[in-house]
Enzyme design. Sequence first.
Site: not given
Lengths: 334, 445
Positions: A54-55, A82, A104, A134
């Site tokens: 969504r964001t 990672k 994010r 946020h």
Amino acid sequence: MKHLLSAKDLSHDEAVMVLDTAEAMAATQRHAVKKLPTLRGKTVVNLFFEDSTRTRLSFEAAAKRLSADVINFSAKGSSVSKGETLKDTAQTIMAMGADAVVVRHSACGAAHLLAHAGWIDVPVLNAGDGTHQHPTQALLDAMTLRRWYAPGGPASGSARAADGAPAPQGRDLEGARVIIVGDVLHSRVARSNVDLLTTLGARVTLVAPPTLLPVGMDDWPCEVSYDFDAAIAAVEPDAVMMLRVQRERMSAAGGGFFPSPEEYSRGYGLGAVRRTAMPEHAIVMHPGPMNRGLEITADAADDPRSRVVEQVGNGVSVRMAALYLLLADEGNQL
Amino acid sequence: MTAHLLPGVRPYGEDATDVLISEGRLAAIGSDAAAQAPADAHRHDDLAGRVLLPGLVDIHTHLRQPGGESAETVYTGTRAAAVGGYTAVFAMANTTPAQDNAGVVEQVLRLGNQAGWVDVHPVGAVSEGLKGEHLSQMGAMAHSAARVRVFSDDGNCVSDPVLMRRALEYVKSFDGVIAQHSQDPRLTEGSQMHEGRVSAELGLAGWPAVAEESIIARDVLLAGHVGSRLHVCHLSTAGSVEIIRWAKARGINVTAEVTPHHLLLTDELARTYSPRYKVNPPLRTAADVEAVREALADGTIDVVGTDHAPHPRESKDCEWQAGAFGMTGLETALPIIIATMVEPGLMTWRDVARVLSETPARIGRLADQGRPLAVGEPANVTVVDPGVRQVVDPESQWTRSTNTPYVGMELPGQVLATFLHGRPTVLAGRPVERASQETEPKEQA
């Protein structure tokens, strides 16, 4: 201000300016051609280390409607898991010619680090960092509330905007009463909203079980209650904002924060009875995605005064405003 | 062995006098020292007027070797220790493999002897593999060449009360001490920083003071019950100070340690999100800093231990939550003590000798370290110029890692010289290589 990292960073006048700009952006979205040339030639990188469709879509839509080029970078889990560090990733993105980075990340402070560690030299927009902040969510919540809030209450005769109409320019939220309910401890939405809504003059009351309130919040500019019903009666809110209960925290075994979903729902869920107890004019907000049946019933979620869908739409306008103010040559006011 | 004449140094910061070092001992102190010096004695006129202290002893050092050589080796860590004014260090047991048997502690001892910068005393693990389940081979380590007297699972807390009791009882047979890392593991699961006002704002998972205090309270009661020696590592909260004060008043045989960084830095630094300030236990509040300073001054806290915890650069050049816990400290400990305790008038130089040398040596049962500055004593000494102020630059330090929290800060004091058993390991503030020494070039991780 070169970056947008925290709702706390915004002064009253800056916050009002962003909201006014967001209204101007929203107005352009009612035209047949929604796209503005403002950021033509600029490249915005969406650097998402944490899932958030969504964001990410909201930021992507905002950047594209300002004619910016958008590069989406998604990485599940932390950068370290990672094998590549946040620093490496950031510098790789910079090498691609980014003009701004929307980040994010599951780690608190990741956006702050990107902005201040000297790894990159472009505006950074925090799209959510761990349980910290946020800011664009708080801005879109403030925009939604500002549209529906009538200073002095409904009896004062103050105008409330018609459905979807812009709020008056320059208006803040002086006198507005907002209850935020749920998992404050882990909520960047709650932290951001306490900062921003109080900066704009609202009175905020947090409602949660003690296990979901952080130790050390004594000097936060808000009131705290463990009793949702008592808070509704005492505050007579203009808005009730429900926070998402993260299902992984619901287990009673091994560190659960409350005994059962049923007990949480009874104490802190918004249903028909509590909806009725709220003032008639009060709106219902939720950052989404909602756990229907847990923190909010379907009735309350779909109530005519639920502004959940409008919040999503306002998100695009707010993010357009933020990108414009940080990136546009004629913007650059943050 | 070359004799060394130190003209006009000030033992414990007091009156200037001449000191002769010969055959590994303090051979003469006073106006006749020069007359007693052999003709080929080396004169150190540059040390005149500077403060002479017993060589510093660090009860709490992480040398990382074996297993963590990318962060530090015994050679680089002890070289940094010598530059910091140390003549002995206790090397913590959380290496890979862990120092939980005679073979590994003897290996560390041998590496220390080969390096020759300071005396290295390996700390033995309390439990096998630091897992907190079964006692390690404590007796074998105690009776090995390393003569281990300090046992610790540092990095981990011995959280099982039964295992802690057994460990406290067992070390009595060879006059050992359990050095506890006091951290309730359940109360600190996922914790990132001190729990309080700043953690609430930043959203970083909080590390409550009570997680430290509850373990210390339990352990002093256990130590009192079984009549054994307990040493509390890196105490960090005002509440912990109160518990130690209470325990000592009851006659419980407990000693406590504070780190230099807990004497100076606060949790406000987490606002930078720089993992440079991420440490275990976490930086606490200004009130806690004030409490530990007072406790160190009044003797409630017995010693300063560096908790020197080197990490390779990549472990700190990242987001806070991914960063490693720990800070380097061997080269900055004395300047921090000067800044926080001596300059404000909370401690004299004799107090500094007590907390940085004499008491740590006594806790670790060292015979020839932490001794008074007196004729006939081993010549393990350090000379410091408290008037110098230096800006901390990690690139010019001698530890292999760069994770100092004091980068860019101007700190008082510089160690000009260190003598280990009469031999200079540091002169003019720089390490002195020996021809016979196994050399290892300085590497920046």
